[in-house]
Design a protein around this motif. Structure first.
Motif, PDB file in Angstrom:
ATOM      1  N   ILE A 144       5.059  -0.718   7.281  1.00 51.34           N
ATOM      2  CA  ILE A 144       5.014   0.211   6.299  1.00 51.34           C
ATOM      3  C   ILE A 144       4.906   1.603   6.694  1.00 51.34           C
ATOM      4  O   ILE A 144       4.686   1.814   8.010  1.00 51.34           O
ATOM      5  CB  ILE A 144       3.891  -0.078   5.442  1.00 51.34           C
ATOM      6  N   ALA A 145       4.910   2.701   5.969  1.00 47.54           N
ATOM      7  CA  ALA A 145       5.089   4.129   6.368  1.00 47.54           C
ATOM      8  C   ALA A 145       3.926   4.314   6.831  1.00 47.54           C
ATOM      9  O   ALA A 145       3.979   5.777   7.466  1.00 47.54           O
ATOM     10  CB  ALA A 145       5.611   4.764   5.043  1.00 47.54           C
ATOM     11  N   ASP A 146       2.662   3.868   6.711  1.00 45.20           N
ATOM     12  CA  ASP A 146       1.535   4.445   7.360  1.00 45.20           C
ATOM     13  C   ASP A 146       1.330   4.046   8.924  1.00 45.20           C
ATOM     14  O   ASP A 146       0.145   3.859   9.343  1.00 45.20           O
ATOM     15  CB  ASP A 146       0.376   4.292   6.558  1.00 45.20           C
ATOM     16  N   THR A 147       2.537   3.558   9.370  1.00 44.93           N
ATOM     17  CA  THR A 147       2.463   3.314  10.955  1.00 44.93           C
ATOM     18  C   THR A 147       1.711   1.925  11.205  1.00 44.93           C
ATOM     19  O   THR A 147       1.320   1.906  12.260  1.00 44.93           O
ATOM     20  CB  THR A 147       2.078   4.419  12.042  1.00 44.93           C
ATOM     21  N   SER A 148       1.493   1.152  10.201  1.00 47.60           N
ATOM     22  CA  SER A 148       0.983  -0.220  10.395  1.00 47.60           C
ATOM     23  C   SER A 148       1.978  -1.331  10.167  1.00 47.60           C
ATOM     24  O   SER A 148       2.989  -0.957   9.439  1.00 47.60           O
ATOM     25  CB  SER A 148      -0.463  -0.123   9.766  1.00 47.60           C
ATOM     26  N   ARG A 171      -4.010  -6.592   8.893  1.00 47.27           N
ATOM     27  CA  ARG A 171      -3.071  -5.577   9.017  1.00 47.27           C
ATOM     28  C   ARG A 171      -3.362  -5.060  10.850  1.00 47.27           C
ATOM     29  O   ARG A 171      -4.593  -5.381  11.159  1.00 47.27           O
ATOM     30  CB  ARG A 171      -3.506  -4.514   8.354  1.00 47.27           C
ATOM     31  N   SER A 208       8.870   0.876   5.978  1.00 51.51           N
ATOM     32  CA  SER A 208       9.536   1.466   7.016  1.00 51.51           C
ATOM     33  C   SER A 208      10.539   0.945   7.727  1.00 51.51           C
ATOM     34  O   SER A 208      11.416   1.220   8.427  1.00 51.51           O
ATOM     35  CB  SER A 208       8.666   2.029   8.055  1.00 51.51           C
ATOM     36  N   ALA A 217      -2.546  -1.628  13.077  1.00 53.85           N
ATOM     37  CA  ALA A 217      -2.374  -0.199  13.012  1.00 53.85           C
ATOM     38  C   ALA A 217      -1.975   0.204  14.504  1.00 53.85           C
ATOM     39  O   ALA A 217      -2.766   0.247  15.267  1.00 53.85           O
ATOM     40  CB  ALA A 217      -3.568   0.698  12.534  1.00 53.85           C
ATOM     41  N   LEU A 228       5.406   4.788  13.993  1.00 57.27           N
ATOM     42  CA  LEU A 228       6.297   3.928  13.029  1.00 57.27           C
ATOM     43  C   LEU A 228       7.261   2.787  13.615  1.00 57.27           C
ATOM     44  O   LEU A 228       7.553   3.144  14.579  1.00 57.27           O
ATOM     45  CB  LEU A 228       7.228   5.323  12.438  1.00 57.27           C
ATOM     46  N   PRO A 260       0.718  -1.370   0.019  1.00 57.08           N
ATOM     47  CA  PRO A 260      -0.207   0.085   0.148  1.00 57.08           C
ATOM     48  C   PRO A 260       0.753   1.319   0.045  1.00 57.08           C
ATOM     49  O   PRO A 260       0.419   2.408  -0.569  1.00 57.08           O
ATOM     50  CB  PRO A 260      -0.767  -0.028   1.316  1.00 57.08           C
ATOM     51  N   THR A 261       2.141   1.225   0.483  1.00 59.24           N
ATOM     52  CA  THR A 261       3.019   2.238   0.448  1.00 59.24           C
ATOM     53  C   THR A 261       4.278   1.995   0.956  1.00 59.24           C
ATOM     54  O   THR A 261       4.587   0.685   0.901  1.00 59.24           O
ATOM     55  CB  THR A 261       2.508   3.441   1.844  1.00 59.24           C
ATOM     56  N   THR A 262       5.383   2.597   0.841  1.00 59.87           N
ATOM     57  CA  THR A 262       6.734   2.280   1.141  1.00 59.87           C
ATOM     58  C   THR A 262       6.724   1.686   2.221  1.00 59.87           C
ATOM     59  O   THR A 262       6.117   1.987   3.390  1.00 59.87           O
ATOM     60  CB  THR A 262       7.616   3.336   0.975  1.00 59.87           C
TER      61      THR A 262
END
Length: 649
Positions: A178-182, A211, A152, A213, A217, A148-150
């Motif tokens: 990942i970078a959305d803190t999940s 997932r 982390s 959440a 980060l 979904p995003t890069t």
């Protein structure tokens, strides 16, 4: 071979004097340690000793453009080494032979990638927002899946086996922060299906398994046991969630820490227990029972924060602080490991006039470290104003039931070291009829002087050359001391009266000396073998220290290799240059023989090389059942000589 001969020559010289490196897991730290059990029980003056050396097993070049690229990450498991370049090229190498399995460009050129992770079948690299997975041994591309995003932090692959009837089912998952803190979880079989067919499995609505959440980060890779997964957030909070079943992705417990974590989390499985180790910025290490509801097994304060991943081998937890102190903790209790550093008897007594400070402090110290055939017994007069007239060593209460040995003239086999006799005014020595009590007479054994001697002992079951300092534990030491005349004169009272202190006997007992296992000046940990810890010091030199004592460092010249892999899976040492030249080092051993040499009515020992020994395969620390199977193939008989040619008449 030149190294072998140089080492053997040095050890042969040391064998007849006082010290040589100690490296085996013998009963006590010593100058030279015997293999246990010995290869031969003969009593002809021969035994076996070993000295480890670090030997290069292989060296190879990873695939990268040396004019512009350099190594970004190196990862390893029990079977393979994965070298990742800054340009995104991954090279897979055989961990035992160095042979290249495959190489491939992962992601776009120069795309930022996370450190690779692997299991028994595949290796995964997250580059940018995409997971790339390859067959670990062939390099075949299995799938690429866009997140979904890069990412982390680096990913984690887990494998869980369970039995249903007569069938063993396997569930493999990959977890990526990942970078959305999940934290997202995918079933690898589903991703492989997408990679083969370009679509989801029938009746599947999404590839995502679950997932979590967390709202903070995640910078480090998660860690996992059999049922639960743990990760630490950038703020320092630790979360533990279920990986499987109806509650997968649900929080089991969490620790809201007052300080950030300073090293990646570590999970260790021992029997049916799982231990989660965390190091925090408040200079503490926490051990949490992963299968519990958040029970704390122990917590241990450290002098400084732990700066690197903790390495656990057996029940030894090796923790490296940011000031270069390598400590050894017990996995079950968290206590610092204590090591025996020889034996010592401190015989002390103070005496003075009534109402005044003590005028005479008598202190005599006896100590020895290691095998008594190689290490001397040292007696030091640490008194103030006291001379030692005689020393009596009584072995009747010794733990080892030993006695002093006699020479052919029925005299004690004693070798006085160096100039000890002249410095201390040595007069004579005598032995009791039962050979248990040795009395040494002195003329002017004054404060600050030391008397060193080698004493040969005998035991009903232990060979003479294997009697160590621990056998002396419990022995009684007596010292006859008397004031020096100058001190007596200086102690006159104001009325001109002299306080006489006659010669007196003070008594002490030989006991083991313990200290905390600690190694200073460490930059990183490289590997752990059965007998040694391999580490890099602050001068970028590779050191080996005795695993039992943390002492007797040996330096190996490897300055060209600036990248050091922290290998807690096997006992191999992996080093690399920035240009991708990777080398593997293994611990081999020089097998030495010990020959008894009579000298002036005493006994000396000459060590000589016999052979060089090396393990065929690496020792697996975390997965001992995973080491390669060896087939015992009998040697073929030598070929028969060819028949002589017939010469025609």
């Amino acid at each position: 071979m030149n190294y072998l001969l140089r080492s053997a020559t040095l050890l042969a010289i040391l064998g007849t004097s006082s010290a040589a490196p100690a490296w085996d897991e013998a009963e006590a730290p010593a100058a030279v340690s015997p293999v246990s059990p010995p290869l031969s029980n003969d009593t002809d003056g021969r035994t076996v000793y070993t000295v480890p050396i670090l030997k290069q097993l292989w060296e190879t070049q990873a695939v990268l453009n040396v004019t512009r690229d350099k190594v970004a990450h190196i990862a390893n498991d029990e079977n393979a080494i994965f070298v990742q370049s800054t340009a995104g090229v991954v090279t897979a190498l055989n961990a035992e032979s160095g042979r290249q399995f495959w190489s491939a460009q992962v992601g776009r050129s120069d795309e930022v990638a996370m450190k690779a992770t692997s299991d028994g079948q595949l290796v995964a690299v997250v580059a940018g927002p995409t997971i790339h997975a390859f067959d670990k041994f062939s390099g075949q591309k299995l799938f690429s899946y866009r997140l979904p995003t890069t990412a982390s932090g680096p990913p984690l692959i887990t494998r869980r086996e369970f039995t249903v009837g007569n069938r063993v089912n396997v569930i493999r998952n990959i977890f990526v922060p990942i970078a959305d803190t999940s934290l997202v979880a995918y079933n690898i079989e589903d991703l492989e299906y997408i990679g083969r067919h370009g679509t989801l499995k029938p009746r599947s609505v999404r590839a995502l398994d679950w997932r979590f959440a967390g709202g903070e980060l995640i910078r480090e890779a998660p860690v996992a046991g059999q049922e639960r997964l743990a990760f630490a957030t950038e703020a320092g909070n630790i979360h533990v969630v279920d990986m499987f079943g109806a509650t997968k992705g649900k929080s089991r417990f969490q620790f809201l820490m007052n300080s950030k974590t300073t090293a990646p989390l570590t999970v260790i499985t021992r029997d049916d227990n799982e231990y989660l180790l965390a190091a925090c910025d408040n200079n503490r290490i926490f051990c949490i029972a992963l299968k519990s509801n958040g029970d704390m097994n122990w917590t241990m304060p450290m002098s400084r924060p732990v700066a690197q991943p903790m390495c656990v081998v057996g029940n030894d937890v090796y923790a490296l602080t940011d000031e270069g102190q390598l400590m050894n903790l017990n996995l079950m209790t968290g206590q610092h490991k204590q090591v025996v550093d020889g034996v010592r008897a401190v015989i002390a007594h103070t005496e003075g006039a009534v109402g005044q400070l003590p005028a005479y402090g008598a202190m005599v110290e006896l100590e020895t470290k290691g095998f008594t055939a190689f290490e001397p017994i040292r007696i030091t007069n640490g008194s103030t104003g006291q001379t030692v007239n005689s020393i009596v060593v009584n072995l009747k209460k010794s733990r080892g039931e030993i006695a002093f040995a006699l020479n052919d003239q029925n005299e004690p086999r004693i070798r006085i070291e160096g100039s000890s006799a002249e410095l201390t005014g040595y007069r004579s020595m005598k032995l009791s009829d039962d050979q248990k009590e040795l009395t040494i007479e002195f003329a002017d054994f004054n404060p600050g002087e030391q008397f060193s001697f080698f004493a040969d002992f005998q035991h009903l079951e232990v060979p003479e050359w294997q009697i160590s300092d621990s056998h002396l534990t419990g022995s009684v030491v007596k010292a006859l001391v008397s004031p020096i005349r100058a001190s007596v004169v200086a102690s006159k009272q104001t009325e001109g009266r002299v306080e006489p202190f006659p010669p007196r006997t003070i008594v002490g007992e030989i006991a083991e000396v313990t200290e905390t296992w600690e190694v200073s000046g460490v930059k990183s940990l490289a590997a752990v073998s059965e007998n040694a810890i391999y580490l890099v010091n602050l001068n970028d030199e590779l050191l080996a220290v005795n695993r039992k004592t943390g002492k007797e460092p040996r330096v190996f010249p490897v300055r060209d290799y600036s990248i050091h892999v922290v290998n807690n899976l096997t006992d191999r040492v992996y080093l690399s240059t920035e240009s991708g030249r990777v080398a593997c080092f293994t611990e081999s051993r020089i097998e030495l023989g010990a020959m008894m040499l009579p000298a002036a009515g005493c006994v000396s020992w000459l060590l000589y090389p016999k052979s060089e020994l090396a393990a065929e395969f690496a020792a697996y620390h975390q997965n001992p059942n995973g080491r390669p199977l060896t087939v015992d193939v009998p040697k073929t008989d030598p070929a028969k000589p060819a028949p002589a040619e017939e010469v025609s008449p």
